[in-house]
Design a protein around this motif. Structure first.
Motif, short mmCIF file in Angstrom:
data_model
loop_
_atom_site.label_atom_id
_atom_site.label_comp_id
_atom_site.label_asym_id
_atom_site.label_seq_id
_atom_site.Cartn_x
_atom_site.Cartn_y
_atom_site.Cartn_z
N ASP A 259 -6.56 9.44 -82.06
CA ASP A 259 -5.75 8.76 -81.04
C ASP A 259 -6.58 7.97 -80.02
N ASN B 19 -0.42 4.01 -80.95
CA ASN B 19 -0.91 3.35 -79.74
C ASN B 19 -0.82 1.83 -79.88
N HIS C 256 6.88 3.50 -79.00
CA HIS C 256 7.85 4.54 -79.35
C HIS C 256 8.83 4.11 -80.43
N GLU D 285 5.31 11.12 -82.77
CA GLU D 285 5.20 11.13 -81.31
C GLU D 285 4.98 9.72 -80.78
N PRO D 286 5.55 9.39 -79.61
CA PRO D 286 5.29 8.06 -79.04
C PRO D 286 3.81 7.88 -78.73
N GLY D 287 3.34 6.65 -78.84
CA GLY D 287 1.95 6.38 -78.50
C GLY D 287 1.81 5.95 -77.05
N LEU D 288 0.62 5.46 -76.73
CA LEU D 288 0.32 5.06 -75.35
C LEU D 288 0.81 3.64 -75.06
N ARG D 289 1.31 3.46 -73.85
CA ARG D 289 1.61 2.11 -73.37
C ARG D 289 0.32 1.49 -72.80
N ASN E 156 -1.18 3.13 -69.87
CA ASN E 156 -1.65 4.47 -70.21
C ASN E 156 -2.90 4.42 -71.09
N ASP F 245 -5.50 4.05 -68.54
CA ASP F 245 -5.71 5.34 -67.88
C ASP F 245 -6.56 6.24 -68.77
N PHE G 21 -9.85 7.26 -74.67
CA PHE G 21 -9.42 6.06 -75.38
C PHE G 21 -10.59 5.08 -75.38
N SER H 268 5.24 0.57 -60.85
CA SER H 268 5.87 0.00 -62.03
C SER H 268 7.28 0.54 -62.20
N ASP H 269 8.00 -0.07 -63.13
CA ASP H 269 9.36 0.36 -63.45
C ASP H 269 9.35 1.82 -63.89
N ALA I 178 11.22 3.44 -65.88
CA ALA I 178 11.53 3.76 -67.28
C ALA I 178 10.52 3.18 -68.25
#
Ligand code: SF4
Ligand code: SF4
Ligand code: SF4
Ligand code: FES
Lengths: 68, 957
Positions: free
Chosen positions: B337, B367, B592, B620-624, B627, B630, B637, B904-905, B907
Motif C-alpha cells: 500500500d 490508492n 473507493h 477496502e477504499p484507498g487513499l485520497r 491522505n 499525509d 507512502f 476541506s469538505d 465528505a
C-alpha cells in the motif's frame, strides 16, 4: 496524518450527521468512515480512541463501535 | 479526411419548442420541398439542394437582407424579394434563376467589387472567400466603375488582437460579424457605424484589443471575406485536411475541426455538428492551441536519483524499467500500500481508466485518485446520495427551455464561455436570472443581460443561503407536493421539511450570517419556485468549501421540492472545470469506486473486475490525494505515478503538498511540461497533447466525444501507451492496439456504458451516458419518471460554519476564481498569446478596504494567511464587496495556494479554496516563499547535457 487533523476530519463528518435522528446519525458516521477512510486512517482513529479519543465528537465514539 | 466544408444553410434552423411543428410545402425551381413553417426560402432551397447566391446571410445568425444577392422570383408576387428574409408559404412557386435575377445579381457584385482590392491571388482567403465565389457564381465579367472614385482601399488594418486581423479595406459591410458577436457570442462588441458609403465595422471606435471583444472568433468565422482573418492562416495558408476532435480545455467540451497542413495545425474551427457547442467556441479552444508545439515541451523521458540532481535524458525503455524497478523495490520494502497514482481530467477516458487499472491490478491497491478531488468530488457525493448518480441532470440545450436560471458559485462567461453564450441567448429571450455569488460576476450585468436577483453572500455561507431559500419554499407553501409524494422518500422529506422550516433557517435569521438581504432572498426563492422551468447551474464556488457536499445536496433538495427535475429546462447542473472531470470520475479514478460509481466493497462489481482483470482486488477504499501526502509525511507512502496533473500547484496548502512529495522515494510525473510537481519528481515521462492521440472526453453534460489524433506524439508515445508499458514492466500485462479496445473493455464492465463504442460514437456524433439497452442513443435528460436511486432522497443540510474565520490578524476573506483567457494552472494558456489578456494574477479588493490599507491601483501587496504568504498586484474593484478579496490561480509564482488552508469538505476532502482568512498590506518585495520557489525551480528543472538518446517508440506493444 496529524492527530489534530484526523480529529478535525472525523468531527466534521459527525457534525454533518448530528442533525439526523440519533440512530441514523451514528449509522451515517460509521458508514461514511467505513466507506471512505483507508484502513490506515481507520487504524489511527481506533488507536486514538484507545488513548481516550480526546476532542472527538460524541457521535464518533458511538460510530467507532460499528467500525472494523 | 479531406478538408471538411460544412453546408451553410443561409439562415438558422428554427426549432420550435412545441412538439408539433407545422410543415409547409412549396416548390423551388420545380422541386417540391417541405420545411417547418418560418423557414426562409433561402434555407429551404439549400435543403433541397438548390444554391442561391448570398453574401450577407449565413446560418449562424439571423438574416439581415442587406446585400440583395439572394433575390428570387415568386409566382404571383411582384418584385424580387430577398430569399433570406422571406419565409416559405404553402404552395409558393419560387424561381432562383432567371435572366432578370442574373442581371440584378451581377449589378450587386459589380458594386461590391468596385470597392474591393483585386489582390485575390495573394489574399489569405483565396479559395475560401465568399465574395470571390459569388463573383464567379453570378458570372461577373467586368467592373465599369474604376478605383478613381471614393473607396476604402487605403483603410487601416487593425492587428491588435494576437490571433486575428481586421483589414477594413476588404470589408463589404455585410454585418455578419456584428450579428455573430451579438447573437452567437452575446458580447455586443461590434457595431456598424455611419451610414451609406461612410458605414464601417467598429469595435466601439477602438482597436479590438481595447474593446469589449473577448476574442471568441465568432466574427472571424462569420466573415465571408478576408477582412477578419486568423493570423495563422495569413502566415501559413489554408489547411488541406480536417480532423474532427474535442477541445481539451473546459467542461463544455466543444467540438472542433482541426484544419491541418500535414501534421501541422493551421486553425481550429468549431464544428457545427458539435452538440455541445453548435459551431461556437471561446478564445481558448479556437486560438490557444500553440502550447502543443511550444519549445518548452519535454519530449524525452528523463530520470534522476535525487530531485537536486540535473535531469538525465534516457530512452523510454530505460525510464520504464527504472520506474518499474523503483515501484517494486518500494513495495517490497514498505508494503503493497506504499504506492499509488493520480489520473487526470486532462487526459482521455481511456487513459484514466488504464491508470486506475494499473493501480488496482498491477500495484494491487486502491490508492488511485484524480484531480476532481480538488474540484467536483462533492458533486459526485451529493448527487449520488440524493438522486442516485454522480452527474449533472441535463444537456446544455436544456437551457433553451429554462424560464429561471440560478447560477451559484460559477462564472460561466469566464470559465464556460460557450455555454454562457447559450445562457445569455436564453436570457435575452426573457428567462429570469438569479446569481448567488460573493462577487459581481459578468452575468450580473452585461450587454443585454441583467440578473433579476444578485445575492452577494459572504464566502462560506452557501448552505445558510440554500437553507433560507428552502425555508421560504416550505413555509410559503411553494412545495410541489404531488411531485414529492410521487417521486421522493416520504420520511426523509418530512425530516427535511421540518428542519428547513425552523425559524433559525429563515432568511431574516440568516441575514446576519450570509450578508444577503432577506427581502432579496425571499424574492429569489419565490421566483425559483414559481417562475416556470427553473434550472440550477453551479461551479466550484459550491464545491470548494468545507460544506461542499452539503451544498450540492441542498441544491438537489430544492430541485426535488419544487419538482424542477426530470424534464427539459430544469435540473441540477455542475459546470465542470476541466474538460474531462466528468470522465475521470466516471472511469473509476476515485479510491473507493470502480467505473460507473460502484463501491469497491460491493462484491458484485468487484468480482466482475477480478474476473476480467485476472487478479484479486482489494475491497477496502484507498487513499485520497491529501491522505497520500499525509501518509508520505508519516513514512508509509513512498511512490506515486502522476499522469497529467500538477498537484504541487493545484492542490491546497502548497507547503503540505511539497513536504509530502519530498518525503517520497519515487515520484513519476507524466506531463507536457516540467510542471511544478516535476520539481519533486525522479522520473519524467513526456505526455502527449490532445492533438497527439486517440480517445474520448466526457463533458459536463455526460457527453462522450471523440478526441482524434491529428499529429504523432512528440514524445513518441501517447499517454495510454506509456501506462501500458509501465504495467507490462511491472509484470501485469496490458495489451491494447488502439484506445477503442480500451473503451470496449470499459463498456463490458460498466452498466451505464454498455452501448458505447467508437463505431457508435462515429455514428451518433457523440453519446450522453447512460447508453445501454434501455437508452441505445444515450440519455440527454436524467431522472425522467423516476430517480436513478429509485425514490429521491432529501438530506438534511445543517449549516456548519467553516472553522476558517476572520480575526483581527486576518480580517478579510479571500475567495478564488478563474478568468476567461487562462485555464487552470496556466501550463497551456500561459504558453500562448492568451497571456496578452491576463499576464499575471491580481488581487481584487474593494475601494473601502484598499483605502483603509493605503493601497492604490497596481500596488504590490502581500497576501497573508495563517498558512503562508505571497505577493501580487492589487486591482481596486467594486465587483467585490468590502471585507472580501478575490484572485485567480493561473500563475505558479503567485502561489495562491500558498495561502489557502488544509480545511476541506467533510465528505470528500475537496479543499476549501473559496474561503481563507487573510490580511493584505503594501509590500516592497516578493514573499520568502516566492524567493524560495524561484530558487528551487531553478535548481530542480535542470536538464543534463549530452545525455540524450533517441526516442524509442512502440515499447508498449
Ligand atoms: S471575437 Fe467574439 S467577442 Fe470579439 S468581436 Fe468577434 S464575435 Fe465579438
Ligand atoms: S468584417 Fe467581414 S463580416 Fe464584418 S461586415 Fe466586414 S465583410 Fe462582413
Ligand atoms: S475552453 Fe470550453 S468553451 Fe472554450 S472552446 Fe474549449 S470547450 Fe469550448
Ligand atoms: S443573402 Fe439575402 S440579402 Fe444578403
Amino acid at each position: 496524518m496529524k492527530a489534530e487533523l484526523m480529529v478535525h476530519n472525523a468531527n466534521q463528518i459527525a457534525k454533518y450527521f448530528a442533525s439526523f435522528p440519533h440512530e441514523e446519525a451514528v449509522a451515517g458516521v460509521a458508514d461514511h468512515i467505513q466507506k471512505f477512510w483507508e484502513p490506515r486512517m481507520r487504524k489511527q482513529l481506533h488507536e486514538y480512541l484507545g488513548q481516550g479519543g480526546s476532542g472527538l465528537h460524541e457521535l464518533v465514539f458511538e460510530a467507532a463501535k460499528a467500525l472494523h | 479526411m479531406a478538408l471538411l466544408q460544412e453546408i451553410d444553410f443561409g439562415t438558422p434552423k428554427h426549432i420550435s419548442s412545441t412538439l408539433e411543428t407545422t410543415l409547409v410545402t412549396l416548390e423551388i425551381d420545380g422541386k417540391a420541398v417541405t420545411v417547418p413553417a418560418g423557414t426562409s426560402i433561402l434555407r429551404a432551397a439549400v435543403e433541397a439542394g438548390v444554391q442561391v447566391p448570398k453574401l450577407c446571410a449565413t446560418d449562424s445568425v439571423e438574416a439581415f437582407g442587406s446585400c440583395r444577392l439572394c433575390l428570387v422570383e415568386i409566382d404571383g408576387r411582384r418584385g424580387t424579394p430577398a430569399s433570406c428574409t422571406t419565409p416559405c408559404a404553402p404552395g409558393m412557386k419560387v424561381k432562383t434563376q432567371s435572366p432578370k435575377l442574373a442581371k440584378l445579381r451581377r449589378g450587386v457584385m459589380e458594386l461590391y467589387i468596385s470597392d474591393h482590392p483585386l489582390d485575390c491571388l495573394t489574399c489569405a482567403a483565396n479559395g475560401n472567400c465568399e465574395l470571390q465565389d459569388m463573383a464567379g457564381v453570378v458570372g461577373l465579367r467586368e467592373v465599369r466603375y474604376g478605383y478613381e472614385g471614393e473607396n476604402h482601399l487605403q483603410a487601416k488594418k487593425d492587428e491588435s488582437n494576437p490571433y486575428f486581423t481586421f483589414d477594413a479595406s476588404k470589408c463589404i459591410v455585410c454585418s455578419r460579424c456584428v450579428r455573430a458577436c451579438e447573437e452567437v457570442q452575446g458580447t455586443f462588441a461590434l457595431t456598424i457605424e455611419g451610414r451609406g458609403f461612410e458605414s464601417k465595422v467598429s469595435a466601439g471606435n477602438k482597436p479590438f484589443m481595447e474593446s469589449e471583444c473577448v476574442s471568441c472568433g465568432a466574427c472571424v468565422q462569420a466573415c465571408p471575406t478576408a477582412t477578419l482573418m486568423e493570423k495563422t492562416v495569413i502566415e501559413k495558408g489554408q489547411g488541406e485536411h480536417s480532423v474532427v476532435t474535442t477541445c481539451a480545455y473546459c467542461g463544455v467540451g466543444c467540438s472542433f475541426k482541426a484544419e491541418m497542413q500535414g501534421s501541422e495545425v493551421v486553425r481550429m474551427l468549431p464544428y457545427k455538428d458539435g452538440k455541445a457547442n453548435h459551431g461556437h467556441s471561446c478564445v481558448k479552444g479556437r486560438f490557444a492551441w500553440g502550447y502543443a508545439t511550444h519549445k518548452d515541451r519535454i519530449t524525452k523521458p528523463m530520470i534522476r536519483e535525487k530531485i537536486t540532481d540535473p535531469w538525465r535524458e534516457v530512452s523510454w525503455e530505460e525510464a520504464i524499467a527504472y520506474t518499474a524497478s523503483e515501484f517494486k523495490r518500494i513495495q517490497a520494502k514498505y508494503g503493497r500500500d506504499s504506492v499509488g497514482g493520480i489520473t487526470s481530467s486532462r487526459c482521455t477516458n481511456e487513459e484514466s481508466y488504464l491508470v486506475q487499472k494499473l493501480i488496482r491490478a498491477a500495484f494491487g491497491n486502491n490508492n488511485t485518485d484524480t484531480c476532481a478531488r480538488v474540484c467536483h468530488s462533492p458533486t459526485g457525493y451529493g448527487l449520488k446520495t440524493t438522486l442516485g448518480t454522480s452527474a449533472g441532470t441535463q444537456d446544455f440545450d436544456s437551457v433553451d427551455e429554462a424560464d429561471v436560471m440560478i447560477v451559484i458559485g460559477a462564472n460561466p462567461t469566464d470559465a464556460h464561455p460557450v455555454f454562457a453564450s447559450q445562457m445569455k441567448r436564453r436570457l435575452r429571450e426573457g428567462a429570469k436570472l438569479i446569481v448567488v455569488d460573493p462577487r459581481q460576476i459578468d452575468l450580473v450585468k452585461s450587454a443585454h443581460v441583467k440578473a433579476d436577483y444578485h445575492l452577494p453572500l459572504l464566502p462560506g455561507t452557501n448552505v445558510a443561503v440554500i437553507n433560507a431559500i428552502a425555508h421560504v419554499i416550505v413555509t410559503e407553501g411553494l412545495v410541489d407536493e404531488a411531485f414529492v409524494a410521487e417521486r421522493c422518500e416520504k420520511a426523509a422529506f418530512e425530516l427535511w421539511r421540518n428542519f428547513v422550516a425552523e425559524a433559525r433557517n429563515s432568511p431574516e435569521a440568516m441575514e446576519p450570517i450570509t450578508g444577503v438581504p432577506a427581502a432579496d432572498l425571499r424574492g429569489a426563492a419565490r421566483l425559483y419556485a414559481t417562475g416556470g422551468n427553473a434550472a440550477i447551474y453551479y461551479g466550484l464556488g459550491v464545491t470548494e468549501h468545507s460544506q461542499g457536499s452539503t451544498m450540492v445536496m441542498g441544491m438537489a433538495n430544492l430541485a426535488m421540492a419544487t419538482g424542477n427535475i426530470g424534464r427539459r429546462g430544469v435540473g441540477v447542473n455542475p459546470l465542470r472545470g476541466q474538460n474531462n472531470v466528468q470522465g475521470a470520475c466516471d472511469m473509476g479514478s476515485f479510491p473507493h469506486e470502480f467505473t460507473g460509481y460502484r463501491h469497491v466493497s460491493e462484491d458484485g462489481p468487484r468480482h466482475l473486475f477480478e474476473q476480467a482483470w485476472g487478479v484479486t482486488l482489494n475491497p477496502e477504499p484507498g487513499l485520497r490525494i491529501p491522505n497520500m501526502l499525509d501518509a508520505a509525511v508519516d513514512g508509509t507512502f513512498k511512490g506515486i505515478y502522476v499522469q497529467g496533473e500538477d498537484i504541487a500547484q493545484s492542490d491546497p496548502n502548497t507547503k503540505h503538498v511539497t513536504a509530502g512529495l519530498k518525503a517520497m522515494e519515487c515520484v513519476v510525473v507524466q506531463d507536457l511540461f516540467l510542471n511544478e510537481t516535476a520539481s519533486y519528481a525522479h522520473v519524467f515521462l513526456p505526455g502527449a497533447s490532445f492533438l497527439e492521440k486517440d480517445g474520448t472526453f466526457t463533458n459536463a453534460e455526460r457527453r462522450i466525444s471523440r478526441v482524434r489524433k491529428a499529429m504523432p506524439p512528440l514524445g513518441g508515445l501517447a499517454d495510454w501507451e506509456a501506462t501500458c508499458a509501465l504495467s507490462n514492466a511491472l509484470g501485469y500485462p496490458m495489451h491494447y492496439n488502439h484506445p477503442s479496445e480500451i473503451m470496449d473493455e470499459i463498456a463490458r464492465l460498466t452498466p451505464t456504458f454498455t452501448g458505447v463504442s467508437y463505431d457508435r460514437i462515429d455514428e451518433l456524433g457523440s453519446i450522453q451516458w447512460p447508453c445501454n439497452e434501455k437508452a441505445p442513443e444515450g440519455t440527454p435528460t436524467m431522472h425522467i419518471g423516476g430517480f436513478v436511486r429509485g425514490k429521491g432522497k432529501f438530506m438534511i443540510t445543517e449549516f456548519v460554519p467553516t472553522e476558517e474565520r476572520t480575526s483581527s490578524k486576518y480580517p478579510l476573506l479571500l475567495t478564488t476564481g478563474r478568468i476567461l483567457a487562462q485555464y487552470n494552472v496556466g501550463a497551456q494558456t500561459a504558453r500562448t498569446a492568451n497571456s496578452s489578456w491576463h499576464g499575471e494574477d491580481v488581487l481584487e479588493i474593494h475601494p473601502f478596504d484598499a483605502e483603509n490599507r493605503g493601497l492604490r491601483e497596481g500596488d504590490l501587496v502581500a497576501l497573508a494567511s495563517r498558512a503562508g504568504e505571497t505577493t501580487l498586484h492589487a486591482h481596486i474593484s467594486e465587483r467585490i464587496q468590502p471585507g472580501v478579496v478575490y484572485t485567480t490561480f493561473h500563475h505558479p509564482l503567485t502561489g495562491a495556494n500558498v495561502v489557502t488552508t488544509e480545511y476541506s469538505d467533510w465528505a470528500t476532502s475537496c479543499p476549501e479554496y473559496k474561503v481563507t482568512a487573510v490580511e493584505v498590506r503594501l509590500a516592497k518585495k516578493m514573499s520568502d516563499w516566492q524567493k524560495q520557489y524561484l530558487e528551487l525551480r531553478q535548481q530542480t528543472t535542470q536538464i543534463g547535457q549530452g545525455a540524450g538518446q533517441p526516442v524509442e517508440t512502440g515499447v508498449s506493444r
